[in-house]
Design a protein around this motif. Sequence first.
Motif, short mmCIF file in Angstrom:
data_model
loop_
_atom_site.label_atom_id
_atom_site.label_comp_id
_atom_site.label_asym_id
_atom_site.label_seq_id
_atom_site.Cartn_x
_atom_site.Cartn_y
_atom_site.Cartn_z
N GLY A 20 18.90 -6.66 -13.91
CA GLY A 20 19.47 -5.84 -12.85
C GLY A 20 19.02 -4.40 -12.85
O GLY A 20 19.53 -3.60 -12.08
N HIS A 21 18.05 -4.04 -13.69
CA HIS A 21 17.52 -2.68 -13.72
C HIS A 21 16.48 -2.51 -12.62
O HIS A 21 15.61 -3.37 -12.44
N ARG A 22 16.57 -1.40 -11.91
CA ARG A 22 15.62 -1.15 -10.82
C ARG A 22 14.24 -0.88 -11.38
O ARG A 22 14.05 -0.06 -12.27
N ILE A 23 13.24 -1.58 -10.81
CA ILE A 23 11.85 -1.40 -11.20
C ILE A 23 11.17 -0.43 -10.25
O ILE A 23 10.43 0.45 -10.67
N GLY A 24 11.41 -0.61 -8.96
CA GLY A 24 10.76 0.22 -7.96
C GLY A 24 10.90 -0.38 -6.58
O GLY A 24 11.85 -1.09 -6.30
N THR A 25 9.92 -0.09 -5.71
CA THR A 25 9.94 -0.54 -4.32
C THR A 25 8.67 -1.31 -4.01
O THR A 25 7.58 -0.89 -4.42
N VAL A 26 8.79 -2.39 -3.28
CA VAL A 26 7.63 -3.22 -2.93
C VAL A 26 6.75 -2.44 -1.94
O VAL A 26 7.21 -2.02 -0.89
N ASP A 27 5.49 -2.25 -2.32
CA ASP A 27 4.50 -1.55 -1.49
C ASP A 27 3.67 -2.52 -0.66
O ASP A 27 3.37 -2.26 0.49
N GLU A 28 3.22 -3.58 -1.30
CA GLU A 28 2.32 -4.52 -0.65
C GLU A 28 2.62 -5.93 -1.14
O GLU A 28 3.17 -6.12 -2.22
N VAL A 29 2.23 -6.91 -0.31
CA VAL A 29 2.34 -8.32 -0.68
C VAL A 29 0.96 -8.93 -0.55
O VAL A 29 0.24 -8.69 0.42
N TYR A 30 0.57 -9.71 -1.56
CA TYR A 30 -0.73 -10.35 -1.58
C TYR A 30 -0.55 -11.85 -1.41
O TYR A 30 0.28 -12.46 -2.07
N LEU A 31 -1.37 -12.43 -0.52
CA LEU A 31 -1.29 -13.85 -0.22
C LEU A 31 -2.33 -14.64 -1.01
O LEU A 31 -3.41 -14.13 -1.32
N ASP A 32 -2.00 -15.88 -1.30
CA ASP A 32 -2.94 -16.78 -1.94
C ASP A 32 -4.08 -17.06 -0.96
O ASP A 32 -3.84 -17.38 0.21
N ASP A 33 -5.32 -16.93 -1.41
CA ASP A 33 -6.47 -17.13 -0.53
C ASP A 33 -6.54 -18.53 0.05
O ASP A 33 -6.90 -18.70 1.21
N ALA A 34 -6.20 -19.53 -0.74
CA ALA A 34 -6.35 -20.91 -0.30
C ALA A 34 -5.20 -21.37 0.60
O ALA A 34 -5.41 -22.11 1.54
N THR A 35 -3.97 -20.91 0.30
CA THR A 35 -2.81 -21.45 1.01
C THR A 35 -2.18 -20.48 2.00
O THR A 35 -1.44 -20.89 2.88
N GLY A 36 -2.43 -19.16 1.83
CA GLY A 36 -1.80 -18.16 2.68
C GLY A 36 -0.36 -17.87 2.30
O GLY A 36 0.34 -17.11 2.96
N VAL A 37 0.10 -18.45 1.21
CA VAL A 37 1.47 -18.26 0.73
C VAL A 37 1.56 -16.95 -0.05
O VAL A 37 0.65 -16.63 -0.82
N PRO A 38 2.63 -16.16 0.14
CA PRO A 38 2.79 -14.93 -0.64
C PRO A 38 2.78 -15.24 -2.13
O PRO A 38 3.52 -16.11 -2.59
N LYS A 39 1.94 -14.53 -2.88
CA LYS A 39 1.78 -14.83 -4.31
C LYS A 39 2.15 -13.67 -5.23
O LYS A 39 2.73 -13.88 -6.28
N TRP A 40 1.79 -12.45 -4.86
CA TRP A 40 2.03 -11.28 -5.70
C TRP A 40 2.64 -10.16 -4.85
O TRP A 40 2.33 -10.04 -3.68
N ALA A 41 3.45 -9.34 -5.48
CA ALA A 41 3.94 -8.12 -4.85
C ALA A 41 3.53 -6.95 -5.71
O ALA A 41 3.59 -7.01 -6.94
N ALA A 42 3.07 -5.88 -5.06
CA ALA A 42 2.77 -4.63 -5.76
C ALA A 42 4.02 -3.77 -5.64
O ALA A 42 4.46 -3.45 -4.54
N VAL A 43 4.61 -3.43 -6.78
CA VAL A 43 5.85 -2.67 -6.82
C VAL A 43 5.56 -1.27 -7.33
O VAL A 43 5.02 -1.10 -8.44
N ARG A 44 5.90 -0.25 -6.54
CA ARG A 44 5.71 1.15 -6.93
C ARG A 44 6.79 1.48 -7.96
O ARG A 44 7.97 1.42 -7.66
N THR A 45 6.36 1.81 -9.16
CA THR A 45 7.30 2.09 -10.25
C THR A 45 7.45 3.59 -10.43
O THR A 45 6.50 4.27 -10.80
N GLY A 46 8.61 4.11 -10.11
CA GLY A 46 8.88 5.53 -10.29
C GLY A 46 8.35 6.40 -9.17
O GLY A 46 7.55 5.98 -8.35
#
Length: 121
Positions: A20-46
């Motif tokens: 439950g500790h805050r890490i940061g805010t989601v900046d970007e979402v990266y999709l899987d190249d083959a499926t187009g499904v969201p795979k990774w989130a880039a989270v701005r820390t601090g």
Amino acid sequence: MQTDIDPRGLIGRKAFDRDGHRIGTVDEVYLDDATGVPKWAAVRTGLFGRDAFVPLEPSGLVDGHLRVPYGKSLVKDAPDLGVGRHLSPEQELRLHRHYDLPLPSAPSPDVGSDTPAEGSG
């Protein structure tokens, strides 16, 4: 946890670790190249932090926030890959190893950007 995450609705949401500790805010979402499904989130820390990549599976939305099943320190120690560009297969492998995720299987030879979409043609 919710695993069918809409990438457009994820940007700007707060991200929290397993405790439950805050890490940061989601900046970007990266999709899987083959499926187009969201795979990774880039989270701005601090305030002046960097973006740390977190896997969206097995993460999920809880009470309108992204909840990742890892500790804050593990997320902040993720490889620094920069944002705003495509993740290479080598970079994805580094992330899989960092989060102790199963390594992705190699795409089959018939999967690629030049493969027609189902139902076309």
